[in-house]
Design an enzyme around this catalytic site. Structure first.
Site, PDB file in Angstrom:
ATOM      1  N   ASP A  73      -9.459  77.975  -4.815  1.00  0.00           N
ATOM      2  CA  ASP A  73     -10.896  78.003  -4.538  1.00  0.00           C
ATOM      3  C   ASP A  73     -11.516  79.159  -5.329  1.00  0.00           C
ATOM      4  OD1 ASP A  73     -12.812  76.913  -1.924  1.00  0.00           O
ATOM      5  OD2 ASP A  73     -13.498  78.644  -3.089  1.00  0.00           O
ATOM      6  N   ILE A  74     -12.675  78.896  -5.920  1.00  0.00           N
ATOM      7  CA  ILE A  74     -13.329  79.881  -6.784  1.00  0.00           C
ATOM      8  C   ILE A  74     -13.899  81.057  -5.976  1.00  0.00           C
ATOM      9  CG2 ILE A  74     -15.703  78.962  -6.784  1.00  0.00           C
ATOM     10  CD1 ILE A  74     -15.599  79.071  -9.852  1.00  0.00           C
TER      11      ILE A  74
ATOM     12  N   ASN B  38     -14.230  70.198   5.931  1.00  0.00           N
ATOM     13  CA  ASN B  38     -15.638  70.198   6.319  1.00  0.00           C
ATOM     14  C   ASN B  38     -16.234  68.839   5.973  1.00  0.00           C
ATOM     15  OD1 ASN B  38     -15.453  72.944   7.013  1.00  0.00           O
ATOM     16  ND2 ASN B  38     -15.904  73.574   4.916  1.00  0.00           N
TER      17      ASN B  38
ATOM     18  N   GLY C 189     -20.532  71.704   7.402  1.00  0.00           N
ATOM     19  CA  GLY C 189     -20.642  72.739   6.375  1.00  0.00           C
ATOM     20  C   GLY C 189     -20.145  72.298   5.012  1.00  0.00           C
ATOM     21  N   GLN C 190     -20.125  70.979   4.769  1.00  0.00           N
ATOM     22  CA  GLN C 190     -19.631  70.478   3.486  1.00  0.00           C
ATOM     23  C   GLN C 190     -20.660  70.699   2.387  1.00  0.00           C
ATOM     24  OE1 GLN C 190     -18.668  66.284   3.441  1.00  0.00           O
ATOM     25  NE2 GLN C 190     -17.552  66.455   1.506  1.00  0.00           N
TER      26      GLN C 190
ATOM     27  N   HIS D 169     -12.189  67.248   0.419  1.00  0.00           N
ATOM     28  CA  HIS D 169     -11.244  68.303   0.040  1.00  0.00           C
ATOM     29  C   HIS D 169     -10.756  69.002   1.294  1.00  0.00           C
ATOM     30  CE1 HIS D 169     -15.375  69.871  -0.071  1.00  0.00           C
ATOM     31  NE2 HIS D 169     -14.873  70.999   0.422  1.00  0.00           N
TER      32      HIS D 169
ATOM     33  N   HIS E 137      -9.315  72.542   2.628  1.00  0.00           N
ATOM     34  CA  HIS E 137      -9.090  73.965   2.379  1.00  0.00           C
ATOM     35  C   HIS E 137      -7.749  74.339   3.007  1.00  0.00           C
ATOM     36  CE1 HIS E 137     -13.443  74.960   1.492  1.00  0.00           C
ATOM     37  NE2 HIS E 137     -13.618  73.854   2.187  1.00  0.00           N
TER      38      HIS E 137
HETATM   39  P1  AMP Z   1     -17.118  72.943   1.278  1.00  0.00           P
HETATM   40  O1  AMP Z   1     -18.135  73.918   1.754  1.00  0.00           O
HETATM   41  O2  AMP Z   1     -16.119  72.544   2.325  1.00  0.00           O
HETATM   42  O3  AMP Z   1     -17.733  71.743   0.581  1.00  0.00           O
HETATM   43  O4  AMP Z   1     -16.255  73.723   0.219  1.00  0.00           O
HETATM   44  C1  AMP Z   1     -16.482  73.689  -1.160  1.00  0.00           C
HETATM   45  C2  AMP Z   1     -15.586  74.725  -1.751  1.00  0.00           C
HETATM   46  O5  AMP Z   1     -15.504  74.500  -3.145  1.00  0.00           O
HETATM   47  C3  AMP Z   1     -16.065  76.164  -1.540  1.00  0.00           C
HETATM   48  O6  AMP Z   1     -15.058  76.888  -0.846  1.00  0.00           O
HETATM   49  C4  AMP Z   1     -16.274  76.667  -2.968  1.00  0.00           C
HETATM   50  O7  AMP Z   1     -15.926  78.023  -3.124  1.00  0.00           O
HETATM   51  C5  AMP Z   1     -15.371  75.750  -3.765  1.00  0.00           C
HETATM   52  N1  AMP Z   1     -15.739  75.576  -5.152  1.00  0.00           N
HETATM   53  C6  AMP Z   1     -16.974  75.292  -5.652  1.00  0.00           C
HETATM   54  N2  AMP Z   1     -16.912  75.153  -6.986  1.00  0.00           N
HETATM   55  C7  AMP Z   1     -15.616  75.358  -7.342  1.00  0.00           C
HETATM   56  C8  AMP Z   1     -14.920  75.344  -8.600  1.00  0.00           C
HETATM   57  N3  AMP Z   1     -15.536  75.095  -9.763  1.00  0.00           N
HETATM   58  N4  AMP Z   1     -13.593  75.598  -8.585  1.00  0.00           N
HETATM   59  C9  AMP Z   1     -12.963  75.864  -7.429  1.00  0.00           C
HETATM   60  N5  AMP Z   1     -13.561  75.863  -6.217  1.00  0.00           N
HETATM   61  C10 AMP Z   1     -14.870  75.613  -6.181  1.00  0.00           C
END
Ligand code: AMP
Ligand code: ZN
Length: 114
Positions: free
Chosen positions: A30-31, A87, A93-94, A100, A102
């Site tokens: 995760d970024i 999420n 909170g998606q 995906h 986590h």
């Molecule tokens: P959610 O809030 O469950 O949709 O989580 C989305 C997740 O994607 C968040 O934890 C972000 O930090 C992660 N994210 C967004 N863009 C990227 C990316 N380019 N590479 C890796 N993780 C990402």
């Protein structure tokens, strides 16, 4: 999906720190990590969220859990423990609309989640 962020990662159009991939699933860092270990596990196939899953997705979603278990062992946090979060939609909170999971590890998690 053309404009989906995670589909772009699957297609290699956006870079990601991949930690696992097979014909159905990818996992990457995760970024914006929320724990010392924060992985995202996604299916290559675009599926918006868990609420859209049907019986046809059972094998894929089961496979994702097995991949998570494998990652927990290969990355050394299986015994200490970890948390898997999915999420779904707005109240969940998606933010990225490609399903995906986590995988959070490396610290003690709190309950209830925020
Ligand atoms: P959610 O809030 O469950 O949709 O989580 C989305 C997740 O994607 C968040 O934890 C972000 O930090 C992660 N994210 C967004 N863009 C990227 C990316 N380019 N590479 C890796 N993780 C990402
Ligand atoms: Zn997608």
């Amino acid at each position: 999906m053309q404009n989906c962020l995670f589909c772009k990662i699957v297609r290699g159009e956006i870079p990601a720190d991949k930690v696992y991939e097979d014909e159905r699933v990818m996992a990457f860092l995760d970024i914006n990590p929320q724990a010392p270990v924060h992985l995202l596990v996604i299916p290559r196939r675009h599926l918006v969220c868990l609420a859209d899953a049907t019986a046809e997705d059972a094998a894929l979603l089961g496979h994702i859990q097995c991949v998570i278990a494998e990652l927990a062992h290969t990355h050394g946090f299986a015994d200490a423990g970890f948390r898997v979060v999915n999420n779904c939609n707005e109240d969940g909170g998606q933010e990225v609309e490609h399903i995906h999971y986590h995988v959070l590890a490396g610290r003690r998690m709190q309950w209830p989640p925020g």
